[in-house]
Design a protein around this motif. Structure first.
Motif, mmCIF file in Angstrom:
data_model
loop_
_atom_site.group_PDB
_atom_site.id
_atom_site.type_symbol
_atom_site.label_atom_id
_atom_site.label_comp_id
_atom_site.label_asym_id
_atom_site.label_seq_id
_atom_site.Cartn_x
_atom_site.Cartn_y
_atom_site.Cartn_z
ATOM 1 N N ARG A 130 0.815 -1.207 0.000
ATOM 2 C CA ARG A 130 0.000 0.000 0.000
ATOM 3 C C ARG A 130 0.856 1.266 0.000
ATOM 4 N N VAL A 131 1.889 1.284 0.843
ATOM 5 C CA VAL A 131 2.747 2.469 0.954
ATOM 6 C C VAL A 131 3.480 2.745 -0.352
ATOM 7 N N ARG A 132 3.980 1.676 -0.970
ATOM 8 C CA ARG A 132 4.766 1.834 -2.192
ATOM 9 C C ARG A 132 3.906 1.794 -3.459
ATOM 10 N N LYS A 133 2.602 1.672 -3.268
ATOM 11 C CA LYS A 133 1.666 1.627 -4.399
ATOM 12 C C LYS A 133 2.076 0.550 -5.410
ATOM 13 N N ALA A 134 2.440 -0.602 -4.882
ATOM 14 C CA ALA A 134 2.816 -1.734 -5.725
ATOM 15 C C ALA A 134 1.578 -2.329 -6.382
ATOM 16 N N ASP A 135 1.815 -3.109 -7.427
ATOM 17 C CA ASP A 135 0.709 -3.753 -8.129
ATOM 18 C C ASP A 135 0.233 -5.023 -7.438
ATOM 19 N N GLY A 136 1.034 -5.527 -6.516
ATOM 20 C CA GLY A 136 0.675 -6.741 -5.790
ATOM 21 C C GLY A 136 1.887 -7.261 -5.045
ATOM 22 N N GLY A 137 1.731 -8.418 -4.441
ATOM 23 C CA GLY A 137 2.851 -8.972 -3.697
ATOM 24 C C GLY A 137 2.715 -10.468 -3.503
ATOM 25 N N ILE A 138 3.857 -11.110 -3.286
ATOM 26 C CA ILE A 138 3.896 -12.552 -3.036
ATOM 27 C C ILE A 138 4.435 -12.767 -1.626
ATOM 28 N N ILE A 139 3.664 -13.490 -0.816
ATOM 29 C CA ILE A 139 4.027 -13.762 0.566
ATOM 30 C C ILE A 139 4.330 -15.243 0.713
ATOM 31 N N LEU A 140 5.523 -15.532 1.247
ATOM 32 C CA LEU A 140 5.988 -16.907 1.418
ATOM 33 C C LEU A 140 5.749 -17.321 2.863
ATOM 34 N N SER A 141 4.673 -18.018 3.096
ATOM 35 C CA SER A 141 4.316 -18.383 4.463
ATOM 36 C C SER A 141 3.238 -19.442 4.460
ATOM 37 N N ALA A 142 3.242 -20.254 5.500
ATOM 38 C CA ALA A 142 2.105 -21.121 5.790
ATOM 39 C C ALA A 142 1.518 -20.719 7.135
#
Length: 541
Positions: free
Chosen positions: A98-110
């Motif tokens: 949100r802060v960097r106004k990115a187009d999306g993100g990938i989160i590596l977690s279970a």
């Protein structure tokens, strides 16, 4: 750019929080690559886009991050912002998007699942609003994964993720950032840090159990460095690939060291824990455990005491299995209360539309409109702010809340790793008898209604069916049954029991004793123990 030939793998269907499998499954040649390429394809490609990348530090996370960086570069991404060491808590990743106004993100977690060479790994895609991908996107990812024939991955050396700064990977800029700073700065805008600092300066003692998971660095920076809590306040504060052999799920069963300390002699004033990726929380006072449903209700009733929420709440939302305690607060405040399916993505539309400010789930998740994920450290800070503002301890705050609103006795019983055919047959049998249950009496309770929950999103009109079974008894008691979508082995049946007592008497019973009639009625109606072959639940919270 190198194009690699591949073929589909069965079962790459994301659940409520992305794709979760045993780590060796993800480590198979092409498995991770297939899923990432399918994700990129399903969102219309990543050419010229900016992505955020990070995770909870579990086993295989570093290797997965390097693979994803090379694939993002091969697919033409303009920039990838990655947490130092490939670390980012889930709420911090949401904030960074949100802060960097990115187009999306990938989160590596279970999330709260165990980590290690033979334990669990997971990948999920978050949208430009910082929230988990909606079902329309996860369905598109799955459909693409079943027809994929090739993926793109750059042949290049690994990026040094220990060094802050920017480097080029092909034509893509990789920016390695401090995973904690932006998030900690956000927390200072929401809460009264001077008041909380004064609390600690006055001798207030806290124990924060980060469970050898991602919140350790966040908790040390915020609680010990910025708020002045005593050194050593944060226990198990170093993230480890296998979480130190712990089950990183902040509940009384797995956070047993914290529970023992908080109920022992010379206990701290306040205790808290967070999970593998930092989005869950557990709140404990000296000699008192606060259920997540009650925690949500207390936060909703007191959020105006924190500086970021002084204007009051627009509304409250809870997942269907979560107790109705928050509903009573919303009614008194004169604000809307929404009941959604389980899964934080269902809160996203309500938050984006400005209909709600605070959301929560019984599965130890609470958050607000500051990000689009549940947020463990946020919830803990909210409790500290409430304690500082009210000048009361946890037990006093909870007792006052019950006197005002009554008490929704509540508990969740988990039957883990059941054979899927057994679990499905049990619920199929219940489904076939739902319409005949109205008016049936058992164990002193009469069924008012029974249904399979379906949700129509009030913002976009989308419908989510088959979201769990509700058996509602006259007087406000209920039993809810659903299969969890967060496990990686067999099926986990979650059964939720609730009984409302308006007070002023009968508010201090042991929850399991208070719920005994509801538990017995559900057993008579469903036959959980008989059909599962389990004499008792694996976990009770």
């Amino acid at each position: 750019m190198t194009i690699h030939q591949t073929k589909p793998f069965d079962g790459q269907k994301p659940g409520t929080s992305g794709l979760r499998k045993k780590t060796p499954v993800f480590m198979q040649p092409n498995y991770l690559e297939n899923f990432i390429q399918s994700t990129f394809d399903a969102i219309g490609g990543v050419a010229a886009k900016t992505l955020v990348l990070g995770g909870d530090g579990r086993y295989f996370g570093q290797e997965a991050a390097q693979t994803i960086l090379k694939m993002a570069a091969a697919n033409g991404a303009a920039r990838v912002i990655v947490g130092q060491g490939a670390w980012l808590s889930t709420p911090a990743a949401s904030n960074l998007i949100r802060v960097r106004k990115a187009d999306g993100g990938i989160i590596l977690s279970a999330s709260h699942n165990p980590g290690g060479p033979n334990e669990d790994f997971g990948v999920k895609y978050n949208m430009a609003n910082g929230g988990p991908a909606p079902e329309s996107v996860t369905e598109a990812i799955y459909a693409r994964s079943q027809e994929i024939t090739e993926y793109r991955k750059l042949d290049a050396p690994d990026v040094d993720l220990a060094a802050l700064g920017t480097v080029k990977l092909g034509d893509t800029t990789v920016e390695v950032v401090d995973p904690v700073a932006d998030y900690a700065d956000l927390m200072e805008t929401l809460f009264d840090f001077p008041a909380i600092r004064a609390l600690f300066a006055g001798g207030f003692r806290m124990r924060m159990d980060s469970m050898c998971a991602i919140t350790g660095p966040y908790a040390r920076e915020i609680f010990e460095n910025r708020l002045g809590a005593a050194p050593g306040t944060v226990a198990h504060g170093t993230p480890l690939p296998d979480f130190g052999g712990m089950h990183p799920d902040p509940n009384p069963t797995w956070a047993h060291e914290l529970m023992a300390e908080m109920t022992g002699e010379n206990a701290p004033d306040f205790g808290a824990a967070s999970d593998g990726d930092g989005d869950r929380n557990m709140i404990v006072g000296r000699g008192i455990y606060v259920s997540p449903s009650d925690s949500l209700a207390v936060i909703a009733a007191n959020a105006h005491l924190a500086k970021g929420y002084k204007a009051g709440l627009k509304g409250v939302a809870r997942s269907m299995p979560t107790s109705a305690a928050a509903d009573r607060v919303a009614a008194k405040l004169g604000i809307a209360c929404y009941e959604t399916p389980t899964g934080w993505k269902f809160f996203g539309n309500l938050l984006d539309a400005g209909r709600v400010t605070v959301c929560g789930e019984e599965s130890f998740g609470t958050g607000s409109d500051h990000v689009r994920e549940k947020d463990g450290v946020w919830a803990i800070l909210m409790w500290l702010n409430i304690i500082a503002a009210r000048g009361q301890g946890v037990a006093e705050i909870v007792a006052d809340h019950f006197r005002t609103y009554g008490r929704n006795y509540y508990s969740r019983h988990d039957y883990e790793a059941l054979p899927k055919d057994v679990a499905n047959a049990m619920l199929d049998d219940l489904r076939g008898r739902l319409t005949a249950l109205k008016g049936v009496s058992t164990n002193g309770l009469t069924i008012e209604s029974a249904d399979e929950f379906s949700y129509t999103d009030p913002v976009d009109g989308s419908v989510s069916a088959h979201q769990g079974f509700r058996i509602l008894f006259e007087g406000g008691s209920r039993a809810v049954l659903r299969l969890s979508g967060t496990g990686t082995e067999g099926a986990t049946l979650r059964v939720y029991y609730e009984r409302y007592v308006p007070g002023p008497d009968g508010l201090a019973e042991d929850p399991q004793e208070a719920l005994a009639p509801v538990i017995a009625a559900a057993e008579d109606l469903v036959g959980i123990r008989a059909k599962s072959g389990r004499p008792e639940p694996d976990v009770i919270t």
